[in-house]
Design a protein around this motif. Structure first.
Motif, short mmCIF file in Angstrom:
data_model
loop_
_atom_site.label_atom_id
_atom_site.label_comp_id
_atom_site.label_asym_id
_atom_site.label_seq_id
_atom_site.Cartn_x
_atom_site.Cartn_y
_atom_site.Cartn_z
N TYR A 336 0.87 -1.17 0.00
CA TYR A 336 0.00 0.00 0.00
C TYR A 336 0.91 1.23 0.00
O TYR A 336 1.69 1.43 0.93
CB TYR A 336 -0.92 0.00 1.22
N LEU A 337 0.84 2.02 -1.05
CA LEU A 337 1.72 3.16 -1.23
C LEU A 337 0.96 4.44 -0.88
O LEU A 337 -0.06 4.76 -1.51
CB LEU A 337 2.24 3.22 -2.66
N TYR A 338 1.46 5.16 0.11
CA TYR A 338 0.77 6.34 0.63
C TYR A 338 0.93 7.52 -0.31
O TYR A 338 2.04 7.86 -0.72
CB TYR A 338 1.32 6.69 2.02
N LEU A 339 -0.19 8.17 -0.65
CA LEU A 339 -0.19 9.30 -1.57
C LEU A 339 -0.20 10.64 -0.84
O LEU A 339 0.13 11.67 -1.43
CB LEU A 339 -1.42 9.23 -2.49
N GLY A 340 -0.57 10.62 0.44
CA GLY A 340 -0.62 11.85 1.23
C GLY A 340 -2.03 12.43 1.29
O GLY A 340 -2.89 12.12 0.46
N LEU A 376 0.21 16.91 -8.30
CA LEU A 376 1.15 16.24 -7.41
C LEU A 376 1.96 15.26 -8.24
O LEU A 376 1.40 14.49 -9.02
CB LEU A 376 0.39 15.48 -6.31
N VAL A 377 3.28 15.30 -8.07
CA VAL A 377 4.16 14.43 -8.85
C VAL A 377 4.86 13.46 -7.91
O VAL A 377 5.41 13.86 -6.87
CB VAL A 377 5.21 15.26 -9.62
N TYR A 378 4.83 12.17 -8.27
CA TYR A 378 5.44 11.11 -7.47
C TYR A 378 6.46 10.38 -8.34
O TYR A 378 6.28 10.22 -9.55
CB TYR A 378 4.40 10.10 -6.99
N ARG A 379 7.53 9.89 -7.68
CA ARG A 379 8.52 9.06 -8.37
C ARG A 379 8.53 7.67 -7.73
O ARG A 379 8.60 7.53 -6.50
CB ARG A 379 9.91 9.68 -8.29
N TYR A 380 8.45 6.64 -8.58
CA TYR A 380 8.40 5.26 -8.10
C TYR A 380 9.77 4.60 -8.23
O TYR A 380 10.42 4.70 -9.28
CB TYR A 380 7.37 4.47 -8.91
N LYS A 384 12.92 -0.82 -4.74
CA LYS A 384 12.44 -0.76 -3.36
C LYS A 384 10.92 -0.77 -3.27
O LYS A 384 10.38 -0.84 -2.17
CB LYS A 384 12.99 0.51 -2.69
N GLN A 385 10.26 -0.68 -4.42
CA GLN A 385 8.79 -0.62 -4.47
C GLN A 385 8.27 0.48 -3.55
O GLN A 385 7.40 0.28 -2.72
CB GLN A 385 8.18 -1.98 -4.11
#
Length: 394
Positions: A336-340, A376-380, A384-385
């Protein structure tokens, strides 16, 4: 009757909030943030383009953290970055489509109907668009050809969402997804032509793979219910889908074969035990990871699905600040990846489920803000997933 009333309520709400393309938002002002309705990112993850509720079209330079208002008269559902090119397209309020490069040069323009979602191939030759009734056409002008034209229900006004369109990297296939219904999604392609203008209820509103340029349906992928979203893997091998009903599936794009049904986040893998009697079905919770306490989205309704690298994809749940990470070979959630929450990304409205996009080759996710006019910009990080928010753009 209840469903009909819900549709009417959604329609009236959309009218009040000024969500129809081509109509300026009379409720918005310069003091009120104008939310992004559609966000599209370049394949290299360096740029994004967004069309907003107040008809602005904004080009975002992710690498240099800048933005530029390109137009103030854009159709709110028309921002689209051509995959594999430094070119984006949009439509003005007079229904003219512009194909424009990063140097702001207009490469070509043409008139078309008011688009509710469109795509363009990398060679700029294959253009496909949907109208408000989820009719789909290729080309324009004298070369306009219907692909799907078999009824006005379901539609944008009926469901409150766009018919989501994805073109394969080689532009040989088109994927459409709108609203799933088993009785219609299981009807034979051979017995139900997609061009039936006099028909009321569409047989092609669910998840459908189309062959291009013929525009013929290849596969209907059933199992989803109500509002449905699907996308294709970057290599064109897989289709993943999810729906408001909480189901999610992975398919072979080449054969249309179901590879697996994705596990319930709370109840695990569904075993049908070779029977249609649902009372004999069982669940297997082995390998299921714990859900965050603040996950939200208890009914597991899928808002959107996007690939974040070659074979990993993110499933966005309605009203949840998390994206759920999956691999196409595994029905179980991986993380589960937190987006904020501050600011909250746009995860609450199906009418804005195109206000997010990914650049899988670059590991970039871009989402519109739920209440602000920025992105909002995220980098994956594939190894490390992990997903890191790298830019809050206002």
């Amino acid at each position: 009757m209840i469903r009909f009333c819900v549709w009417i309520a959604i329609y009236l709400l959309l009218q009040l909030t000024g969500c129809r393309p081509g109509e300026p938002d009379t409720l918005a002002s310069k003091e009120t943030p104008s939310i992004p309705m559609v966000v599209s990112v370049s394949a290299d993850g360096r740029y994004a383009v967004s069309s907003h509720q107040d008809n602005r079209l904004i080009l975002w330079d992710i690498e240099n953290r800048t933005k530029e208002v390109i137009a103030e008269n854009s159709n709110i559902y028309s921002a689209y970055f051509v995959k594999g090119r430094d070119v984006f397209i949009w439509q003005d309020l007079d229904d003219v489509i512009y194909v424009q490069n990063l140097g702001r040069e207009i490469l070509k323009s043409f008139e078309n109907f008011s688009t509710y979602g469109h795509v363009l191939s990398a060679d700029l030759k294959r253009y496909v668009a949907s109208d408000a009734n989820w009719n789909v056409f290729s080309g324009n002008g004298e070369n306009l050809q219907p692909i799907k034209q078999d009824g006005t229900s379901p539609s944008f006004y009926g469901t409150g969402k766009l018919l989501n369109l994805t073109m394969s990297p080689d532009a040989e296939f088109l994927l459409s997804s709108g609203s799933g219904l088993d009785t219609r999604d299981n009807k034979s392609i051979q017995k139900t032509p997609p061009i039936e203008p006099e028909q009321i209820f569409s047989n092609y509103a669910g998840v459908v793979v189309w062959e291009m340029p013929s525009g013929q349906p290849l596969f209907k992928l059933p199992g989803n219910s109500a509002k449905t979203n699907a996308t294709m893997s970057p290599d064109g091998q897989y289709v993943v889908s999810g729906c408001e009903g909480g189901s999610s599936f992975v398919w072979s794009a080449e054969s249309g074969k179901l590879l697996h049904q994705v596990a319930s986040l709370y109840h695990g893998i569904l075993n049908r035990n070779n029977t249609e009697d649902y009372e004999k079905w069982t669940r297997d919770k082995r390998g299921l990871i714990p859900t965050p306490e603040d996950l939200g989205g208890r009914n597991e309704a899928t808002l959107a699905i996007k690939f974040i690298d070659q074979h990993h994809y993110l499933r966005f749940l309605t009203n949840s600040p998390y994206a759920v990470l999956f691999h196409v070979d595994n029905p179980l959630p991986l993380k589960y990846l937190y987006l904020g929450r501050n600011p909250l990304p746009a995860v609450r409205d199906y009418v804005r489920n195109a206000a997010m996009d990914t650049a899988p080759e670059a590991g970039i996710l871009v989402m519109g803000q739920q209440y602000g006019d920025g992105i909002l910009v995220y980098r994956y990080d594939s190894e490390k997933q992990k997903l890191e928010r790298v830019w809050v753009a206002e």
